[in-house]
Design an enzyme around this catalytic site. Sequence first.
Site, PDB file in Angstrom:
ATOM      1  N   CYS A  83      50.372 -10.498 -11.677  1.00  0.00           N
ATOM      2  CA  CYS A  83      51.287 -10.240 -12.795  1.00  0.00           C
ATOM      3  C   CYS A  83      52.725 -10.152 -12.287  1.00  0.00           C
ATOM      4  O   CYS A  83      53.259 -11.127 -11.783  1.00  0.00           O
ATOM      5  CB  CYS A  83      50.842  -8.984 -13.552  1.00  0.00           C
ATOM      6  SG  CYS A  83      51.628  -8.822 -15.166  1.00  0.00           S
ATOM      7  N   HIS A 197      45.654 -10.844 -15.189  1.00  0.00           N
ATOM      8  CA  HIS A 197      45.083  -9.721 -14.437  1.00  0.00           C
ATOM      9  C   HIS A 197      43.604  -9.994 -14.181  1.00  0.00           C
ATOM     10  O   HIS A 197      42.774  -9.690 -15.035  1.00  0.00           O
ATOM     11  CB  HIS A 197      45.205  -8.427 -15.243  1.00  0.00           C
ATOM     12  CG  HIS A 197      46.601  -7.911 -15.349  1.00  0.00           C
ATOM     13  ND1 HIS A 197      47.132  -7.035 -14.434  1.00  0.00           N
ATOM     14  CD2 HIS A 197      47.574  -8.150 -16.240  1.00  0.00           C
ATOM     15  CE1 HIS A 197      48.383  -6.755 -14.765  1.00  0.00           C
ATOM     16  NE2 HIS A 197      48.681  -7.421 -15.864  1.00  0.00           N
ATOM     17  N   GLU A 199      41.668  -8.335 -12.419  1.00  0.00           N
ATOM     18  CA  GLU A 199      40.954  -7.046 -12.408  1.00  0.00           C
ATOM     19  C   GLU A 199      40.675  -6.531 -13.810  1.00  0.00           C
ATOM     20  O   GLU A 199      39.980  -5.533 -13.983  1.00  0.00           O
ATOM     21  CB  GLU A 199      41.714  -6.010 -11.565  1.00  0.00           C
ATOM     22  CG  GLU A 199      43.036  -5.503 -12.131  1.00  0.00           C
ATOM     23  CD  GLU A 199      44.191  -6.500 -11.982  1.00  0.00           C
ATOM     24  OE1 GLU A 199      44.002  -7.571 -11.378  1.00  0.00           O
ATOM     25  OE2 GLU A 199      45.291  -6.198 -12.480  1.00  0.00           O
TER      26      GLU A 199
END
Lengths: 220, 285
Positions: A83, A197, A199
């Site tokens: 990001c 992202h 994650e």
Amino acid sequence: MQELKIVILDYGLGNLFSVQHVCRHLGYDTLVSHDRKDLLNADAVILPGVGAFRDAVDSMHGRGLVAPLKDFISSGKPFMGVCLGMQLLFSESEEFGSSEGLNILEGSIKKFPSADDAGNKIRVPQIGWNRINETAEGPKWKDSPLHSIREGSYMYFVHSYYAKPANESCILSVTEYEGLNYCSSVKQDNVFATQFHPEKSAGHGIEIYRNWLEGIRITD
Amino acid sequence: MNAIRIIPRLDIKGPNLVKGIHLEGLRVLGKPEEFAKHYYEQGADELMYMDVVASLYGRNSLFDIISRTAKELFIPLTVGGGLRTIDDIKNVLRAGADKVSLNTAAIKDPQIIRQASLKFGCSTIVVAIEVIRQGDGRYFAFTDNGREDTGIEAISWARQAEELGAGEIVLTSVDREGTGTGFDIELIKKITEAVSVPVIAHGGAGNPAHIAAAIREGGASAVAVASTLHYGYAATATARDQTEGNTEFLKSGRTFSKIEPHSIREIKEYLANNSIDTRITDHTF
């Protein structure tokens, strides 16, 4: 595996723990640190980040992290940006006037326009799941942490600014938002970075971390 | 365009998942973590936890639930309910939330939106607007689960919240919440036209067609769904075995007549069949 030194760089911004959680989920210990020594001894570094470009650059300068991070990247060891951590790699951002970035990649960070060519409103920030696609000019996914990811997979994005690389050869994937095709991940030598992202992108995102982590080797 | 998000909303009281009607009359449905995990595996795009009685109880159980969720479920988590200060926000984010939602605190002091969005990034700050339609057709913002009338008109408040730096708005129609009678499309439309940030519509989903209408006619970027999903999952054997609390009404098979239980996958398949872009996951966990 336990001896790998994977550093998540803490420069005072962003949710570092979600990156740490996904690494732990995959069986990798990580060190959240803002210590230059840890950076220099690391086998791999992750630069996460949520928030404003200039704050991040100021904070990295304030903590004396810019030079050691650049040294780390030029060592050729695996580096991953997420990001804002991808945006910071570029030369400059138009956020709040103009700010200088780390200048690892040539190009600039631009704001999404508020309307498309036909005058339709574009919602900013872009928040949500969007598709990533391979490009003809850029690096091939099969040689990257996206090697097991299917073309057109959805990833989770949250951003108001996007990267416009000067050189298309680093664009690993593109994503379309309201008619605008923009760069959603980059790869150049040992540098891999995503605007989305991983994650927060459920199974496919975890896979990207696994692929990247499996490429790390212990270094002296 | 990106994909429309389906966001299970879990109202939490102490250690339990609860559900009411018009944000009141709460019943215990089970353990929030169990429901959250099931929704994650089904392809939920985000999760939303609302601490519905935050001002009355301690928060330790909420922090435990947030932290367990963040370690196991890799999708964004928004947490709201009773967050009053920058420190409250910081603590919830540190526990593992990705975004926070503010209602009462923002109404009392709108500057907290600016402070929080500068400190944590605007995409971290969601402003929750709970709305009751007035007899004359105007929409007013309420706080405290729809009990306190703020006297603030909802559309101008949404605009102000955006100007102050809110990255997203979650819009609840208290009139429709928990009833399954469909969204207040007029309200959603007014708010989505007034602001440029994404709007999450909440309150009234009784079936997938309601959700499609909130997106297509209302212009919502995401939909928060509670009863439809919870009753669907609570009725399954796995959930029943793990559920403690006052679930007699579920075991009896009675639900609210207007609410059709559906899974996330069923909702998404309906949307996809109606040409609405949505993420149907093919990943096995």
